[in-house]
Design an enzyme around this catalytic site. Structure first.
Site, mmCIF file in Angstrom:
data_model
loop_
_atom_site.group_PDB
_atom_site.id
_atom_site.type_symbol
_atom_site.label_atom_id
_atom_site.label_comp_id
_atom_site.label_asym_id
_atom_site.label_seq_id
_atom_site.Cartn_x
_atom_site.Cartn_y
_atom_site.Cartn_z
ATOM 1 N N ARG A 42 -1.642 35.278 60.774
ATOM 2 C CA ARG A 42 -1.490 36.268 59.701
ATOM 3 C C ARG A 42 -0.038 36.252 59.226
ATOM 4 O O ARG A 42 0.874 36.151 60.055
ATOM 5 C CB ARG A 42 -1.805 37.698 60.206
ATOM 6 C CG ARG A 42 -3.101 37.872 60.924
ATOM 7 C CD ARG A 42 -4.299 37.510 60.113
ATOM 8 N NE ARG A 42 -4.378 38.177 58.819
ATOM 9 C CZ ARG A 42 -5.228 37.804 57.859
ATOM 10 N NH1 ARG A 42 -6.018 36.769 58.025
ATOM 11 N NH2 ARG A 42 -5.251 38.462 56.719
ATOM 12 N N HIS A 55 5.990 26.634 65.256
ATOM 13 C CA HIS A 55 5.354 25.978 64.114
ATOM 14 C C HIS A 55 5.183 24.487 64.435
ATOM 15 O O HIS A 55 6.127 23.852 64.915
ATOM 16 C CB HIS A 55 6.220 26.166 62.867
ATOM 17 C CG HIS A 55 5.596 25.568 61.651
ATOM 18 N ND1 HIS A 55 4.517 26.145 61.006
ATOM 19 C CD2 HIS A 55 5.865 24.426 60.974
ATOM 20 C CE1 HIS A 55 4.166 25.402 59.976
ATOM 21 N NE2 HIS A 55 4.966 24.347 59.942
HETATM 22 C C1 GAR Z 1 -0.177 25.654 67.544
HETATM 23 O O1 GAR Z 1 -0.120 24.280 67.253
HETATM 24 C C2 GAR Z 1 0.857 26.407 66.750
HETATM 25 O O2 GAR Z 1 2.046 25.709 66.594
HETATM 26 C C3 GAR Z 1 0.161 26.576 65.435
HETATM 27 O O3 GAR Z 1 -1.168 26.869 65.763
HETATM 28 C C4 GAR Z 1 -1.478 26.260 67.017
HETATM 29 C C5 GAR Z 1 -1.998 27.322 67.936
HETATM 30 O O4 GAR Z 1 -2.442 26.770 69.136
HETATM 31 N N1 GAR Z 1 0.737 27.608 64.666
HETATM 32 C C6 GAR Z 1 0.751 27.617 63.343
HETATM 33 O O5 GAR Z 1 0.232 26.748 62.667
HETATM 34 C C7 GAR Z 1 1.433 28.810 62.717
HETATM 35 N N2 GAR Z 1 1.509 28.661 61.307
HETATM 36 P P1 GAR Z 1 -2.572 27.658 70.436
HETATM 37 O O6 GAR Z 1 -3.381 28.890 70.027
HETATM 38 O O7 GAR Z 1 -3.318 26.796 71.393
HETATM 39 O O8 GAR Z 1 -1.197 28.002 70.896
#
Ligand code: GAR
Length: 210
Positions: free
Chosen positions: A94, A112
């Site tokens: 979000r 990120h």
């Molecule tokens: C991770 O790769 C994180 O860097 C990314 O979502 C994934 C969540 O994985 N975040 C974004 O893209 C934020 N814009 P996780 O739930 O296994 O940590």
């Protein structure tokens, strides 16, 4: 040592959350995870947090419709109740309003899956492959109102191999994420990180960026 009280905000799988929880199991780690909040009631990460005996809460954004501030006030309520001092976004999908970001200025971290300022936003791995970059990676940064911006605390690069797919590249980046997020939180919790304008200094030194 007084450990900083940390909340992790998630929306999904929660593998970065698990990496932080694992690191904080060590009593010498300067932060303890006191709360995990999910914006999604079915997030897999909620089960994993509960399995690690971490208190969980659900603040479901849909319940608040388009009223983003009402959603964030509910979120804020959970954090204040638990006397949270630092907040880590870990796959929290979000966008936060300037109001919320200001409440947590200098105390709100995000991870990120790209080498910021490259590939802000979504689908970073597919875009990295489409652009033919040789290096990709992950970034931990302080959150500012502008999306995927803010002073960088840690960055790790990984190579892009020939024949990589979105999945193989994502897996390589994720390993790097799990390494740098606990490290970055440790630096912040130990008070080693100073924000100077758009940059961070760690122990007075510029952050090594990939
Ligand atoms: C991770 O790769 C994180 O860097 C990314 O979502 C994934 C969540 O994985 N975040 C974004 O893209 C934020 N814009 P996780 O739930 O296994 O940590």
């Amino acid at each position: 040592m007084v450990r900083k009280r940390v909340a992790i905000l998630i929306s999904g799988r929660g593998s970065n959350m698990v990496a932080l929880i694992e690191a904080a199991k060590d009593e010498r780690y300067p932060a303890e995870i006191v709360l995990v909040v999910s914006s999604e009631p079915d997030a897999e990460g909620l089960k994993r947090a509960a399995g690690a005996n971490i208190r969980t809460a659900i603040v479901e954004h849909r319940v608040f419709g388009h009223d983003r501030e009402a959603f964030e006030r509910a979120l804020q309520h959970e954090l204040v109740q638990l006397r949270v001092e630092l907040v880590c976004l870990a796959g929290f999908m979000r966008l936060l309003t300037p109001w919320f970001v200001r409440q947590w200025e200098g105390r709100l971290l995000n991870i990120h899956p790209a080498l910021l300022p490259e590939f802000k936003g979504l689908n970073t791995h597919a875009r990295a492959l489409a652009d033919g970059v040789k290096q990709h990676g992950a970034t931990v940064h302080f959150v500012v109102p502008e999306m995927d911006s803010g002073p960088i605390v840690a960055q790790a690069a990984v190579p892009v191999h020939e024949g990589d797919t979105e999945a193989t590249l994502a897996a390589r980046v994720l390993e790097a994420e799990h390494r740098i997020y606990p490290w970055a939180l440790k630096q912040v919790a130990e008070g080693r990180v100073r924000i100077e304008g758009e940059h961070c200094l760690i122990d007075g030194q510029p952050v090594h960026k990939a």
